[in-house]
Motif scaffolding. Sequence first.
Motif, PDB file in Angstrom:
ATOM      1  N   ASP A   1       0.810  -1.230   0.000  1.00  0.00           N
ATOM      2  CA  ASP A   1       0.000   0.000   0.000  1.00  0.00           C
ATOM      3  C   ASP A   1       0.836   1.269   0.000  1.00  0.00           C
ATOM      4  O   ASP A   1       0.348   2.342   0.368  1.00  0.00           O
ATOM      5  N   ASP A   2       2.084   1.171  -0.431  1.00  0.00           N
ATOM      6  CA  ASP A   2       2.947   2.355  -0.533  1.00  0.00           C
ATOM      7  C   ASP A   2       2.914   2.818  -1.989  1.00  0.00           C
ATOM      8  O   ASP A   2       3.849   2.597  -2.760  1.00  0.00           O
ATOM      9  N   TYR A   3       1.824   3.487  -2.355  1.00  0.00           N
ATOM     10  CA  TYR A   3       1.584   3.808  -3.749  1.00  0.00           C
ATOM     11  C   TYR A   3       2.495   4.913  -4.268  1.00  0.00           C
ATOM     12  O   TYR A   3       2.820   4.940  -5.460  1.00  0.00           O
ATOM     13  N   ALA A   4       2.915   5.798  -3.401  1.00  0.00           N
ATOM     14  CA  ALA A   4       3.850   6.843  -3.822  1.00  0.00           C
ATOM     15  C   ALA A   4       5.186   6.227  -4.236  1.00  0.00           C
ATOM     16  O   ALA A   4       5.794   6.631  -5.231  1.00  0.00           O
TER      17      ALA A   4
ATOM     18  N   LEU B   1      -0.159   1.434 -14.563  1.00  0.00           N
ATOM     19  CA  LEU B   1      -0.559   2.748 -14.069  1.00  0.00           C
ATOM     20  C   LEU B   1      -2.080   2.853 -13.966  1.00  0.00           C
ATOM     21  O   LEU B   1      -2.602   3.552 -13.085  1.00  0.00           O
ATOM     22  N   ALA B   2      -2.789   2.163 -14.844  1.00  0.00           N
ATOM     23  CA  ALA B   2      -4.251   2.130 -14.722  1.00  0.00           C
ATOM     24  C   ALA B   2      -4.655   1.539 -13.371  1.00  0.00           C
ATOM     25  O   ALA B   2      -5.500   2.092 -12.657  1.00  0.00           O
ATOM     26  N   LEU B   3      -4.042   0.417 -13.021  1.00  0.00           N
ATOM     27  CA  LEU B   3      -4.336  -0.218 -11.727  1.00  0.00           C
ATOM     28  C   LEU B   3      -3.949   0.690 -10.576  1.00  0.00           C
ATOM     29  O   LEU B   3      -4.702   0.829  -9.599  1.00  0.00           O
TER      30      LEU B   3
ATOM     31  N   THR C   1      -5.773   4.337  -6.078  1.00  0.00           N
ATOM     32  CA  THR C   1      -5.713   5.597  -5.326  1.00  0.00           C
ATOM     33  C   THR C   1      -6.975   6.439  -5.511  1.00  0.00           C
ATOM     34  O   THR C   1      -7.037   7.566  -5.031  1.00  0.00           O
ATOM     35  N   GLY C   2      -7.951   5.898  -6.212  1.00  0.00           N
ATOM     36  CA  GLY C   2      -9.218   6.608  -6.370  1.00  0.00           C
ATOM     37  C   GLY C   2      -9.228   7.645  -7.473  1.00  0.00           C
ATOM     38  O   GLY C   2     -10.198   8.393  -7.601  1.00  0.00           O
ATOM     39  N   GLN C   3      -8.202   7.673  -8.308  1.00  0.00           N
ATOM     40  CA  GLN C   3      -8.129   8.641  -9.414  1.00  0.00           C
ATOM     41  C   GLN C   3      -8.683   7.973 -10.674  1.00  0.00           C
ATOM     42  O   GLN C   3      -7.960   7.625 -11.599  1.00  0.00           O
ATOM     43  N   SER C   4     -10.013   7.811 -10.670  1.00  0.00           N
ATOM     44  CA  SER C   4     -10.665   6.958 -11.662  1.00  0.00           C
ATOM     45  C   SER C   4     -10.546   7.486 -13.091  1.00  0.00           C
ATOM     46  O   SER C   4     -10.433   6.694 -14.035  1.00  0.00           O
TER      47      SER C   4
END
Length: 205
Positions: A120-123, A147-149, A154-157
């Motif tokens: 969960d360290d998306y950054a 990058l789509a996933l 991160t909720g940036q649909s």
Amino acid sequence: MTHRIGLMLLLLCVAGAAVAVEALPAVQPEGRYIDDDLAATYLPTPPGDRARFRRAINASIQKNPRNVSALSHRAYLFMEGGDLKRARRDFDAALAASEPGGPHERHVLWSRGWASYDQDDYAATFADWQRAIALHGGEPYWAAYSLALLYWTTGQSDLAMQWFSTAAAADRKWRTADGVADQIKRWAPPQRERMQALFAAWERR
């Protein structure tokens, strides 16, 4: 009663803050993303034979402590097992053994990006993948769906849809439920669930 309701609302707010995910920098697709990238490969763990697989990796590292592929694979296994300290140690060793800017460095960044994603360290995932893409110098095929996933998680649909559409344009397998299922059949369960949710949303749109 009022006090109890207020306490419940406070707890809900705290819980919501705990699961909030910080938005990543907005990067839009600029290309077709169909280029090969041999650095984006891994050895799947044989079913039911994890211990033997780990012994084989350890033997490879013992024979050659600068075996970048083996170090990266062992780091990922450590990360999966929750041993973050050893995982970071092996990823650092793999990077140190890699030629700067070469395919081995890209492999470590790609692999560490997935490991960070699972934690969960998306950054950190975003940073490693952006660096791997830049070092590739082209438009590696894995960038679009990965990058789509990541953006979906991160909720940036909107960005997730853009990147998924790019992946679907490049590879018809991403255009059907069966094709997506085949593409992600070796992914970890949370990765599969999120990608399937993304595909369902993309198909509805």
